[in-house]
Design a protein around this motif. Sequence first.
Motif: not given
Length: 561
Positions: A295-306
């Motif tokens: 779940d943390l990795h999903l959040k990091i990925s979403a933040l990173k792409t923005n």
Amino acid sequence: MISTSFMRRAARLVLVAAFLSTVAVNSRAESIWREGEDVDRTDVINHGWYNDISADELSGGRWLGHFGKREATAEYGIKIERANEYALWARINPTGAELSCAWGDEAWEPVSVEKTQHRVNVARDGGVDLRFVGWVLLGKRQLSEGEYKIRFRFHSKNQNHGAIDAIYLTNEGRQPIGKGDPAIESKKHESGFFAWSPPVDPLNDDCPIDLRRLNEDVAGQSGFVRRQGDQFVTGGGQSVKFWAVQNGLGNDPSQYERRARRLAKYGVNLVRMGSGEFFRSWRVDREKFQRQLADLHLKISALKTNGIYTYLDHLYWHTHHPIDESVFPGFGDGKNAIALVFFENAFQDLYRDFLIDLMQTPSKSLPNGMLQESGVAFLEIHNESSLLFHTFNPHDFPESERDVVETAFGRWLGEKYGSIDAAGKAWATSKRANGQRQDVRAGDPTADDFDAGRVGLYRAGTLSGEAWAIRQRNELRASDQLAFMVESQYVFYQKMRESLHSAGIQQLIVPSNWKTADPRVLDGLERYTYTAGDVVCRNSYFSTPYSDNGQQKFYAVEVGD
């Protein structure tokens, strides 16, 4: 409600931008409201006491309530005019109830009643019992044009009770709060005001107040954030300042990308992501740890792409990490380890292994884990804890932890004075400025056992510059203990930084971020210990003054603002 004249003066640009960016989406907007009692098919048992509720608290003045020895169902027909993704909300009774929902003839799905928001007591007599109501999000679904049915099943252990006040489907992103249909409530207002109930922000790239353009296309696209002199630079060497928030993505993975995009619109380029449960789950439940990490990795990925970097924090926070006998003797019953992480080698090794595993473990969204993830900029190893804060009170430590710290102090004194006995003699012969000799035991340190190599310790407050502390303590003893604690804290952060970087962790290491028992005397020493890491962090807290009449709430724009 917000004053129209205030908004005209203060936010014309925002209103124009909001209007321009929502015209297109409104043409496809659709919301559907159904009263709970306006049911197509049901076999509920109308119990007199259970349905003796306050009409003013319910939409339409009634609800569909069931209270009986058997289960019951309710069915509602819904007609969709526009194909889109819809959120389904229901205003239900969550208290002691169990409810399931199904689309058409699909299988029943349990409703997470514990997630119900905006709960209201609807008992006519004000009794605190089973009669409450609140909104719960049942899920989101892509719906085509056509007719559907939604079924509910009441099956709680307490007389199968349950109630539905209203059902709300929307593709606008509105979240219902009170008892009324948001589309109707938004039209109700007093003269000179308008009701603030905007539709979902479409987050279009052409919005004139969108600050997404200030961020990188992808956070960390040129490499890891580095420290260069007194500033941060991107991997490509460009100076960067961070406008940060605490974890703002919530717990719904379907919303991570949207919420990250919205943060980028507001100009955010760093999110401080709390990870307070990871150390415990890593120790006791590896499957849970894997789920949390994914779940943390999903959040990091979403933040990173923005274009938003991640700051990992709360990885060790003693208030969140009670340990037990399996970790270190003498612990259990929810006891927190205040000083153990600074002084006990085996515990330090355990925590270091956790951090390395945390950074190396992969998931579907981050196949290489976070070790090589340049979108993660900072790794904070200790949250809001310190040897120099009031929580350092050895009188309250478990005996095992006190033994570790007192023995470490004895070794330190032996290195300084040649022996513990020599240190004791120096304290006994030391004098105050007025020539008065000082008792070795002045100030109530924990018990001394020089023969066992243990030397008692003061509370952190006794090391402060407060007049009472100065009067009570043995000055030389307090000075030695303070030097010992500062050096120990510095060395711990230094060792952690060096060992983590040696393990391949390239993120900037943040030691801690706490305050002390005396900002005048101890804060500078606290910040000094942080220089053993890569970043000196200081958390500052702000609050809003409240007037006697209850105005000036931080969350509301009110008359006169």
